[in-house]
Design a protein around this motif. Structure first.
Motif, PDB file in Angstrom:
ATOM      1  N   CYS A 132       0.853  -1.199   0.000  1.00 31.45           N
ATOM      2  CA  CYS A 132       0.000   0.000   0.000  1.00 31.45           C
ATOM      3  C   CYS A 132       0.888   1.248   0.000  1.00 31.45           C
ATOM      4  CB  CYS A 132      -0.886   0.052   1.234  1.00 31.45           C
ATOM      5  SG  CYS A 132      -1.793  -1.459   1.583  1.00 31.45           S
ATOM      6  N   SER A 134       3.766   1.718  -1.299  1.00 31.91           N
ATOM      7  CA  SER A 134       4.479   2.023  -2.543  1.00 31.91           C
ATOM      8  C   SER A 134       3.702   3.043  -3.368  1.00 31.91           C
ATOM      9  CB  SER A 134       4.743   0.760  -3.342  1.00 31.91           C
ATOM     10  OG  SER A 134       3.540   0.244  -3.842  1.00 31.91           O
ATOM     11  N   CYS A 135       2.383   3.055  -3.253  1.00 28.73           N
ATOM     12  CA  CYS A 135       1.589   4.054  -3.987  1.00 28.73           C
ATOM     13  C   CYS A 135       1.122   5.195  -3.086  1.00 28.73           C
ATOM     14  CB  CYS A 135       0.376   3.406  -4.627  1.00 28.73           C
ATOM     15  SG  CYS A 135       0.791   2.286  -5.971  1.00 28.73           S
ATOM     16  N   ALA A 147      -4.647   9.224  -2.993  1.00 27.65           N
ATOM     17  CA  ALA A 147      -5.173   9.842  -1.770  1.00 27.65           C
ATOM     18  C   ALA A 147      -4.309   9.609  -0.542  1.00 27.65           C
ATOM     19  CB  ALA A 147      -6.575   9.308  -1.489  1.00 27.65           C
ATOM     20  N   ILE A 164     -14.436  -0.350  -3.577  1.00 24.86           N
ATOM     21  CA  ILE A 164     -13.436  -0.542  -4.635  1.00 24.86           C
ATOM     22  C   ILE A 164     -13.278  -2.046  -4.894  1.00 24.86           C
ATOM     23  CG2 ILE A 164     -10.993  -0.262  -5.258  1.00 24.86           C
ATOM     24  CD1 ILE A 164     -11.028   2.394  -3.627  1.00 24.86           C
TER      25      ILE A 164
END
Ligand code: HEC
Ligand code: HEC
Length: 199
Positions: A132, A134-135, A147, A164
């Motif tokens: 999670c 990494s982005c 976000a 999602i």
């Protein structure tokens, strides 16, 4: 013809065009002061300080401006729906969105929330195992169009992850959909507690 190529802007335009979304990349720079005036209509729910007034309303404070703009475009285009946002966003121009995003992103981040220590630890483990960070950034503080999750309302995070995962909330480039697909309800619960505990 002037060939002032801004690759990043072009990529974004291509991205939004491919998705059938309209966005004017050539405009006046974002203005946080004008944004605050334009955001008056948002304060009733998202607060003047960018902290949602109830658990189902997301905190907008310190979110990356591109993430805020990107979500508003999705609401305006009716690709994302929820909380009457799709109606509220209909009246906003691209410039309004950029200005409002500049305002909310300039505010101090929401305070970290205390939570069950075991859940926080477990959530942290899953977040690294599932990349999670990494982005969403090392402290889940968000970046670019992705976000901020740190300090976000736990209830809101759970709802969005489930939406999602099920596809009820669209995920424009497919990356978040893949990230959510393998998560169990329990994973989602502890991830939300972990994210809310960060600042
Ligand atoms: C009546 C309450 C209400 C008002 C007024 C309101 N919002 Fe929202 N907003 C919500 C709710 C609820 C959600 C969560 C929607 C969902 O469940 O997907 C949301 C979601 C958002 C998001 C998505 C955040 C994210 O992290 O993805 C943005 C951006 C946003 N609102 C901006 C605005 C702006 C800008 C205004 C003013 C023009 C505004 N909102 C006015 C209730 C409101
Ligand atoms: C490959 C990049 C990537 C990875 C890995 C990733 N995300 Fe995301 N995430 C995104 C993008 C992009 C969005 C915005 C999706 C959209 O609206 O189209 C997003 C949106 C979200 C949202 C909605 C936020 C909001 O404010 O509404 C949540 C919650 C979230 N991610 C949690 C996670 C968690 C938890 C993990 C790890 C299990 C994770 N993400 C892994 C890219 C990623």
């Amino acid at each position: 013809m002037k060939l002032a190529l801004n690759t990043k802007a072009i990529l974004w335009v291509a991205f939004f065009t491919a998705l059938g979304l309209s966005f004017n990349a050539h405009a006046t720079p974002p203005d946080a002061v004008a944004g605050k005036v334009k955001a008056q209509a948002c304060f009733a729910c998202h607060g003047e300080n960018g902290i949602g007034i109830s658990p189902e309303i997301p905190n907008l404070a310190a979110q990356p401006p591109l993430s805020l703009t990107y979500q508003l475009i999705q609401f305006r285009g009716q690709q994302r729906k929820g909380g009457a946002m799709e109606t509220l966003a209909m009246t906003l121009s691209d410039q309004d969105m950029r200005d409002i995003a500049a305002y909310y992103s300039s505010l101090p981040p929401p305070p970290a929330k205390s939570g069950n220590a075991d859940k926080i630890a477990k959530g942290g483990q899953i977040a690294s195992a599932q990349y999670c960070n990494s982005c969403h950034g090392p402290q889940l503080q968000g970046q670019k169009h992705i976000a901020r999750l740190a300090g976000q309302s736990q209830d809101y995070l759970v709802t969005q992850l489930k939406n999602i995962r099920s596809g009820a909330r669209i995920d424009m480039d497919g990356t978040m959909g893949s990230a959510a697909r393998g998560l169990s309800d329990e994973d989602i619960d502890v991830l939300a507690v972990y994210a809310a505990s960060l600042n």
